[in-house]
Scaffold this motif. Structure first.
Motif, PDB file in Angstrom:
ATOM      1  N   PRO A   5       0.835  -1.203   0.000  1.00 34.48           N
ATOM      2  CA  PRO A   5       0.000   0.000   0.000  1.00 34.48           C
ATOM      3  C   PRO A   5       0.870   1.252   0.000  1.00 34.48           C
ATOM      4  N   VAL A   6       0.526   2.216  -0.842  1.00 32.05           N
ATOM      5  CA  VAL A   6       1.315   3.448  -0.952  1.00 32.05           C
ATOM      6  C   VAL A   6       0.433   4.634  -0.593  1.00 32.05           C
ATOM      7  N   SER A  15      -6.146   8.569   0.742  1.00 33.93           N
ATOM      8  CA  SER A  15      -6.310   7.166   0.369  1.00 33.93           C
ATOM      9  C   SER A  15      -4.960   6.541   0.046  1.00 33.93           C
ATOM     10  N   GLN A  16      -4.980   5.240  -0.129  1.00 32.88           N
ATOM     11  CA  GLN A  16      -3.792   4.504  -0.518  1.00 32.88           C
ATOM     12  C   GLN A  16      -4.071   3.764  -1.812  1.00 32.88           C
ATOM     13  N   VAL A  17      -3.000   3.426  -2.520  1.00 31.93           N
ATOM     14  CA  VAL A  17      -3.131   2.561  -3.699  1.00 31.93           C
ATOM     15  C   VAL A  17      -2.204   1.362  -3.517  1.00 31.93           C
ATOM     16  N   LEU A  18      -2.597   0.256  -4.102  1.00 29.43           N
ATOM     17  CA  LEU A  18      -1.787  -0.956  -4.014  1.00 29.43           C
ATOM     18  C   LEU A  18      -0.928  -1.102  -5.266  1.00 29.43           C
ATOM     19  N   VAL A  19       0.351  -1.382  -5.058  1.00 29.56           N
ATOM     20  CA  VAL A  19       1.247  -1.692  -6.168  1.00 29.56           C
ATOM     21  C   VAL A  19       1.855  -3.067  -5.908  1.00 29.56           C
ATOM     22  N   GLY A  20       2.629  -3.552  -6.863  1.00 30.69           N
ATOM     23  CA  GLY A  20       3.379  -4.782  -6.623  1.00 30.69           C
ATOM     24  C   GLY A  20       2.772  -6.050  -7.179  1.00 30.69           C
ATOM     25  N   PHE A  21       1.910  -5.924  -8.199  1.00 29.20           N
ATOM     26  CA  PHE A  21       1.269  -7.112  -8.755  1.00 29.20           C
ATOM     27  C   PHE A  21       1.932  -7.529 -10.072  1.00 29.20           C
ATOM     28  N   ALA A  22       3.265  -7.667 -10.008  1.00 27.27           N
ATOM     29  CA  ALA A  22       3.996  -8.183 -11.157  1.00 27.27           C
ATOM     30  C   ALA A  22       3.798  -9.697 -11.233  1.00 27.27           C
ATOM     31  N   ARG A  23       4.503 -10.336 -12.147  1.00 27.63           N
ATOM     32  CA  ARG A  23       4.190 -11.735 -12.464  1.00 27.63           C
ATOM     33  C   ARG A  23       4.347 -12.677 -11.274  1.00 27.63           C
ATOM     34  N   ASN A  24       5.362 -12.470 -10.418  1.00 34.98           N
ATOM     35  CA  ASN A  24       5.556 -13.387  -9.292  1.00 34.98           C
ATOM     36  C   ASN A  24       4.366 -13.372  -8.350  1.00 34.98           C
ATOM     37  N   THR A  25       3.851 -12.174  -8.091  1.00 40.31           N
ATOM     38  CA  THR A  25       2.709 -12.044  -7.188  1.00 40.31           C
ATOM     39  C   THR A  25       1.451 -12.648  -7.801  1.00 40.31           C
ATOM     40  N   VAL A  26       1.172 -12.294  -9.051  1.00 40.08           N
ATOM     41  CA  VAL A  26      -0.046 -12.781  -9.692  1.00 40.08           C
ATOM     42  C   VAL A  26       0.010 -14.293  -9.888  1.00 40.08           C
ATOM     43  N   LEU A  27       1.136 -14.793 -10.361  1.00 37.22           N
ATOM     44  CA  LEU A  27       1.242 -16.225 -10.593  1.00 37.22           C
ATOM     45  C   LEU A  27       1.320 -17.007  -9.292  1.00 37.22           C
TER      46      LEU A  27
END
Length: 542
Positions: A227-228, A362-374
């Motif tokens: 969360p950012v 508010s916050q936004v979520l980052v970090g959903f590159a391939r390792n996280t999604v897969l």
């Protein structure tokens, strides 16, 4: 001047007085002259490779020089003078090596013997006389394909340069850049000869993005959901904008323990997800978007601003005194840092008031590159099979100031609740703070990262296709791509090289694509312009 390499080009045809981006005629002509000089270097570098001569410093310089001609990177005439002269110097050095090895040196093409003039104005006159784009070919369609190739190579060079800074390189990437620059000089080509080179640009760009991905994840770790904050906290501050993770790391190290918070802007937002960057406690939050509110955002930020990679637009007079540029970035009269020593930026941050209060937002979520999604692929696959997830939309690409980009905001707002939205690059700032909820605990809006993280998105799509034992084009996946500059052209060529079809591109189509070339893209790849969000969603979902 004539320039139509970006989406917001004047009247949708081309800038011929001054660039909409702020580039003046002198800079435009110098950029054309630099490309001309690089074509001469390319001839000898290609011949050198035939003789087994590969010079890595020359390859590195070539990336930097091509990169400097991208939209919104360098607008300082004096720096182009140095780049042009250095190009010719390297050309002559390579020529000497080729001659000693018995290779060909008697090239008849003008760039092989180009002699730069002695002043900025004379160099600009040389560039103007080239009429570079118009003289690529007399055939409208070949010229269109050559422009597409040229702009694609500019994007490739940007990614290759970023990767090389972090120690990742492949001589095949530089070899193709030389090949492409040389192809631009060949007269009498046919469409059948040009298209394979454009497709190869897509293949090479995939490799360049792979190198950059390996560099970023190898040094900073694979991004994790983070969360950012979009607000701010009391204290001194510095804003960093651009794309370069290495510059951000150096800034974080140099500000450590000094009571200064570092905020990201634009495509630096995804950096908050990298473990080796997020470990710094003073790496706090994100401030502002990318394009549409820039002139409001920057004057309101109470600290110095460090530009890396892209200037976006010339800093306004109300904040130009606290702007620093870094690396290739440059504007006449703006303070430039050449040695990665950010002490001047730090001193200014300490001297300014900074934020005088705490503001929760508010916050936004980052970090959903391939390792996280897969890592949750099993849940995603089950959700698709159970019809909890009906469709995936990749809505990403460049942002820009031209009207019509609200399409992407309205599109995401209307995506049905049983569909997922993946996004990447600065185009996300049209909707990045929308709360779309989740499906089975998986956020419906997944931020894959920067524009180069198209590599991650491709890997996600390939992995899902393998899991479903189908082709990527058979997945319940639609690509809604916004474009602005040349890295987007390179990514589009990569998608076409991979055979991805039914891409919707907007908010307008490239001015450099001729009607016949557009017809070829439509017939071969079913690529199409965006319509309205309502019409496109109805067509896609039925």
């Amino acid at each position: 001047m004539f320039c139509n390499q970006c989406e917001q080009t004047a009247k949708g045809t081309g800038c011929n007085i001054v660039g909409v981006c702020g580039k003046n005629e002198e800079v435009a002509d110098l950029q054309d002259l630099l490309i001309h000089a690089l074509q001469g270097l390319a001839l000898f570098a290609q011949e050198g490779r035939k003789q087994g001569i590969v010079d890595e410093p020359t390859d590195r310089f070539t990336y930097e020089a091509i990169f400097s001609t991208l939209t919104n990177v360098d607008f300082d005439p004096d720096r182009f003078v140095a780049l042009i002269n250095k190009t010719v110097e390297l050309r002559e050095a390579m020529k000497e090596k080729v001659a000693k090895s018995g290779g060909k040196t008697d090239f008849s093409e003008a760039p092989a013997s180009f002699v730069p003039a002695g002043s900025v104005s004379e160099l600009a006159a040389q560039g103007k006389a080239l009429n570079l784009i118009e003289n690529l070919d007399s055939d409208e369609n070949i010229k269109s394909l050559k422009q597409t190739l040229l702009y694609g190579v500019k994007g490739i060079a940007a990614y290759a340069d970023h990767a090389a800074i972090l120690g990742q390189s492949d001589p095949a990437v530089a070899a193709f850049c030389y090949e492409a620059l040389a192809v631009l000089m060949v007269p009498g080509l046919t469409v059948e000869q040009c298209v394979p080179v454009a497709m190869k640009a897509g293949e090479i760009n995939l490799r360049a993005m792979e190198l950059l991905d390996a560099a970023n994840t190898g040094i900073y770790g694979h991004p994790v959901p983070t969360p950012v904050p979009l607000g701010h906290r009391k204290g001194k501050c510095i804003l960093i904008t651009g794309h370069d993770l290495h510059d951000l790391e150096l800034l974080l190290k140099q500000t450590e323990g000094k009571g200064i918070d570092v905020y990201t802007h634009g495509e630096m937002l995804p950096c908050h997800g990298y473990p080796e960057l997020k470990k710094y406690p003073h790496f706090y939050g994100h401030y502002g978007t990318a394009w549409q509110n820039q002139q409001k955002e920057f004057p309101n930020f109470p600290g110095p601003i460090l530009f890396t990679t892209n200037c976006i637009q010339k800093p306004g007079p109300d904040y130009i005194d606290r702007v620093f540029t870094n690396g290739l970035v440059g504007w006449p009269g703006v303070k430039h840092i050449n040695d990665k020593d950010y002490s001047a930026v730090i001193e200014m941050a300490l001297a300014m008031d900074g934020f005088t209060d705490d503001v929760e937002a508010s916050q936004v979520l980052v970090g959903f590159a391939r390792n996280t999604v897969l890592g949750v692929a099993d849940k995603v696959i089950e959700a698709v099979k159970s019809k909890a997830i009906r469709h995936f939309f990749l809505v990403g690409g460049c942002d820009g100031a031209k009207p019509g980009r609200d399409y992407f905001t309205r599109f995401v707002e209307q995506v049905p609740a049983d569909c997922m939205v993946l996004t990447l690059a600065c185009g996300k700032f049209r909707f990045f703070d929308k709360n779309l909820g989740d499906i089975g605990g998986i956020p419906r809006l997944l931020d894959v990262g920067q524009c180069n993280d198209a590599y991650s998105a491709i890997q996600i799509a390939v992995a899902l296709a393998q899991a479903f034992e189908c082709e990527v084009n058979d997945l319940p996946l639609s690509l809604i791509i916004s474009w602005y500059e040349q890295k987007a052209v390179a990514i589009l060529l990569t998608l076409l090289y991979l055979g991805i079809k039914d891409i919707r591109l907007g908010p307008s189509l490239p001015a450099f694509v001729s009607p016949a070339v557009l017809e070829f893209l439509v017939n071969t790849f079913d690529i199409k312009p965006v319509d309205t969000p309502e019409a496109d969603l109805k067509t896609i979902l039925g």
